[in-house]
Design a protein around this motif. Structure first.
Motif, mmCIF file in Angstrom:
data_model
loop_
_atom_site.group_PDB
_atom_site.id
_atom_site.type_symbol
_atom_site.label_atom_id
_atom_site.label_comp_id
_atom_site.label_asym_id
_atom_site.label_seq_id
_atom_site.Cartn_x
_atom_site.Cartn_y
_atom_site.Cartn_z
ATOM 1 N N LYS A 1 -4.537 5.820 -10.331
ATOM 2 C CA LYS A 1 -4.492 4.337 -10.732
ATOM 3 C C LYS A 1 -6.229 3.692 -11.067
ATOM 4 O O LYS A 1 -7.098 4.159 -11.319
ATOM 5 C CB LYS A 1 -4.451 4.529 -9.972
ATOM 6 C CG LYS A 1 -5.305 3.809 -8.119
ATOM 7 C CD LYS A 1 -5.388 3.451 -7.031
ATOM 8 C CE LYS A 1 -5.579 1.619 -7.387
ATOM 9 N NZ LYS A 1 -5.489 1.063 -5.777
ATOM 10 N N PRO A 2 -5.591 2.353 -11.807
ATOM 11 C CA PRO A 2 -6.762 1.459 -12.288
ATOM 12 C C PRO A 2 -7.704 1.628 -11.504
ATOM 13 O O PRO A 2 -7.401 1.444 -10.567
ATOM 14 C CB PRO A 2 -6.799 0.694 -12.785
ATOM 15 C CG PRO A 2 -4.387 0.742 -12.889
ATOM 16 C CD PRO A 2 -4.767 2.082 -11.656
ATOM 17 N N GLY A 3 -9.212 2.191 -11.897
ATOM 18 C CA GLY A 3 -10.511 1.904 -11.338
ATOM 19 C C GLY A 3 -10.613 0.390 -11.511
ATOM 20 O O GLY A 3 -11.639 0.221 -12.826
ATOM 21 N N ARG A 4 -11.106 -0.509 -10.454
ATOM 22 C CA ARG A 4 -11.939 -1.467 -10.412
ATOM 23 C C ARG A 4 -12.940 -2.143 -10.017
ATOM 24 O O ARG A 4 -12.542 -1.030 -8.573
ATOM 25 C CB ARG A 4 -10.752 -2.515 -10.797
ATOM 26 C CG ARG A 4 -10.248 -3.247 -12.096
ATOM 27 C CD ARG A 4 -9.083 -3.568 -11.704
ATOM 28 N NE ARG A 4 -8.133 -3.879 -12.855
ATOM 29 C CZ ARG A 4 -6.731 -3.250 -12.294
ATOM 30 N NH1 ARG A 4 -6.174 -2.859 -11.725
ATOM 31 N NH2 ARG A 4 -6.267 -3.711 -13.810
ATOM 32 N N GLY A 5 -14.424 -2.758 -9.910
ATOM 33 C CA GLY A 5 -14.774 -2.367 -8.878
ATOM 34 C C GLY A 5 -16.113 -1.475 -8.605
ATOM 35 O O GLY A 5 -15.898 -0.400 -9.745
ATOM 36 N N VAL A 6 -16.557 -1.084 -7.866
ATOM 37 C CA VAL A 6 -17.006 -0.115 -7.362
ATOM 38 C C VAL A 6 -16.379 0.557 -7.073
ATOM 39 O O VAL A 6 -15.859 0.918 -5.353
ATOM 40 C CB VAL A 6 -18.211 -0.537 -6.133
ATOM 41 C CG1 VAL A 6 -18.803 0.642 -6.282
ATOM 42 C CG2 VAL A 6 -19.177 -1.818 -7.292
ATOM 43 N N VAL A 7 -16.792 1.681 -7.149
ATOM 44 C CA VAL A 7 -15.706 3.207 -7.013
ATOM 45 C C VAL A 7 -16.717 4.131 -6.884
ATOM 46 O O VAL A 7 -18.429 3.902 -7.278
ATOM 47 C CB VAL A 7 -14.827 3.773 -8.259
ATOM 48 C CG1 VAL A 7 -13.857 2.502 -8.809
ATOM 49 C CG2 VAL A 7 -15.953 3.913 -9.768
ATOM 50 N N SER A 8 -16.565 5.348 -6.393
ATOM 51 C CA SER A 8 -17.816 6.319 -5.584
ATOM 52 C C SER A 8 -17.012 7.181 -5.272
ATOM 53 O O SER A 8 -15.712 7.976 -5.392
ATOM 54 C CB SER A 8 -18.222 5.721 -4.268
ATOM 55 O OG SER A 8 -17.392 6.402 -3.136
ATOM 56 N N THR A 9 -17.757 8.880 -5.208
ATOM 57 C CA THR A 9 -17.803 9.752 -5.141
ATOM 58 C C THR A 9 -18.775 10.423 -4.220
ATOM 59 O O THR A 9 -19.932 10.630 -4.195
ATOM 60 C CB THR A 9 -16.894 10.522 -6.417
ATOM 61 O OG1 THR A 9 -15.982 12.208 -6.056
ATOM 62 C CG2 THR A 9 -18.259 11.241 -6.787
ATOM 63 N N GLU A 10 -18.534 11.339 -3.162
ATOM 64 C CA GLU A 10 -19.196 12.144 -2.632
ATOM 65 C C GLU A 10 -19.297 13.699 -2.864
ATOM 66 O O GLU A 10 -17.947 14.587 -3.044
ATOM 67 C CB GLU A 10 -19.074 11.868 -1.187
ATOM 68 C CG GLU A 10 -19.423 10.422 -0.955
ATOM 69 C CD GLU A 10 -19.872 10.598 0.294
ATOM 70 O OE1 GLU A 10 -20.927 10.627 1.302
ATOM 71 O OE2 GLU A 10 -18.683 9.639 1.629
ATOM 72 N N TYR B 1 -10.113 -0.636 -22.538
ATOM 73 C CA TYR B 1 -10.137 -1.907 -23.475
ATOM 74 C C TYR B 1 -8.687 -3.301 -22.189
ATOM 75 O O TYR B 1 -8.533 -3.909 -22.435
ATOM 76 C CB TYR B 1 -8.656 -1.559 -24.128
ATOM 77 C CG TYR B 1 -7.598 -2.683 -25.369
ATOM 78 C CD1 TYR B 1 -8.593 -3.048 -25.981
ATOM 79 C CD2 TYR B 1 -6.824 -2.817 -24.916
ATOM 80 C CE1 TYR B 1 -8.410 -4.332 -27.406
ATOM 81 C CE2 TYR B 1 -6.020 -3.660 -25.526
ATOM 82 C CZ TYR B 1 -6.791 -4.595 -27.243
ATOM 83 O OH TYR B 1 -6.036 -5.386 -27.332
ATOM 84 N N VAL B 2 -8.498 -2.786 -21.336
ATOM 85 C CA VAL B 2 -7.457 -3.033 -20.081
ATOM 86 C C VAL B 2 -8.093 -3.186 -19.122
ATOM 87 O O VAL B 2 -8.042 -3.664 -18.226
ATOM 88 C CB VAL B 2 -6.562 -2.521 -20.187
ATOM 89 C CG1 VAL B 2 -5.337 -2.094 -21.112
ATOM 90 C CG2 VAL B 2 -6.154 -1.073 -19.032
ATOM 91 N N GLY B 3 -9.226 -3.083 -19.334
ATOM 92 C CA GLY B 3 -10.497 -4.410 -18.190
ATOM 93 C C GLY B 3 -11.163 -3.179 -17.225
ATOM 94 O O GLY B 3 -11.134 -3.637 -15.712
ATOM 95 N N THR B 4 -10.146 -2.259 -16.746
ATOM 96 C CA THR B 4 -10.479 -1.215 -15.419
ATOM 97 C C THR B 4 -11.966 -0.062 -16.839
ATOM 98 O O THR B 4 -12.393 0.379 -17.152
ATOM 99 C CB THR B 4 -9.601 -0.359 -15.589
ATOM 100 O OG1 THR B 4 -8.918 0.688 -16.179
ATOM 101 C CG2 THR B 4 -7.919 -1.380 -14.872
ATOM 102 N N HIS B 5 -11.797 1.076 -15.899
ATOM 103 C CA HIS B 5 -13.546 1.657 -15.780
ATOM 104 C C HIS B 5 -12.832 2.143 -16.976
ATOM 105 O O HIS B 5 -11.424 3.341 -16.799
ATOM 106 C CB HIS B 5 -14.073 2.676 -14.504
ATOM 107 C CG HIS B 5 -14.475 1.830 -13.583
ATOM 108 N ND1 HIS B 5 -15.588 1.367 -13.794
ATOM 109 C CD2 HIS B 5 -14.446 1.594 -12.254
ATOM 110 C CE1 HIS B 5 -16.521 0.713 -12.985
ATOM 111 N NE2 HIS B 5 -15.435 1.504 -11.910
ATOM 112 N N PHE B 6 -13.085 3.165 -17.696
ATOM 113 C CA PHE B 6 -14.010 4.045 -19.007
ATOM 114 C C PHE B 6 -13.368 5.457 -18.257
ATOM 115 O O PHE B 6 -14.298 5.544 -17.102
ATOM 116 C CB PHE B 6 -14.792 3.486 -19.609
ATOM 117 C CG PHE B 6 -14.871 4.673 -20.826
ATOM 118 C CD1 PHE B 6 -14.040 4.650 -21.991
ATOM 119 C CD2 PHE B 6 -16.335 5.567 -20.700
ATOM 120 C CE1 PHE B 6 -14.291 6.028 -22.730
ATOM 121 C CE2 PHE B 6 -16.324 6.716 -22.306
ATOM 122 C CZ PHE B 6 -14.889 7.101 -23.238
#
Length: 153
Positions: free
Chosen positions: A88-97, A46-51
């Motif tokens: 923190k809010p996640g925006r754009g491309v996020v990643s993990t390894e 709803y606030v425009g960040t990653h679900f």
């Protein structure tokens, strides 16, 4: 299954495809996996960040999968528990390894050698493009030597 074929298939799997989850790398020996979550208009909250569910889902099968591929068919390997902490809010491309090394495999084999179950926690940081931690995920994997494998020694 060859890692390259698995990568191709999981990237077309609807729950990942429509969530924006993409496996960018998986080593042939299943000891290293890199996953991205790409922000799209249909996968934000709803606030425009990653679900948050998508952030958790991008980590869901990989510790179990890596262990299963490396431990072999003599073992039961299942996901058992998981937790996520949003930092923190996640925006754009996020990643993990995911990185599975010999020390972890030796630890799991030693802990299950007598046939007992072993519950192993794994931690992942999900980071944004700047390398800042967006969320921290913990996954617990259940491993046990199958009874018929114990009998064979």
């Amino acid at each position: 299954m060859k890692a390259s074929l698995f990568r191709f298939g999981i990237n077309l799997w609807p729950p990942f495809l429509f969530a924006g989850i993409h496996v960018t790398d998986i080593s042939a020996d299943y000891r290293h996996v890199r996953v991205e979550l790409r922000q799209r208009p249909w996968n934000v909250n709803y606030v425009g960040t990653h679900f948050g569910g998508s952030l958790f889902a991008m980590t869901d099968p990989f510790w179990m999968l890596c262990l299963l591929q490396n431990m072999g068919s003599r073992y039961f390997v299942w996901d058992r528990a998981g937790a996520i902490e949003f930092l923190k809010p996640g925006r754009g491309v996020v990643s993990t390894e995911f990185k599975l090394d010999d020390a972890i495999l030796d630890e799991v084999k030693a802990a299950t050698a007598s046939g007992e179950k072993y519950l192993r926690w794994f931690d992942n940081d999900i980071v944004d493009a700047k390398g800042e931690v967006v969320a921290r995920v913990r996954k617990q994997v259940y491993v046990r030597l199958k009874p018929d494998a114990r009998a064979q020694g």
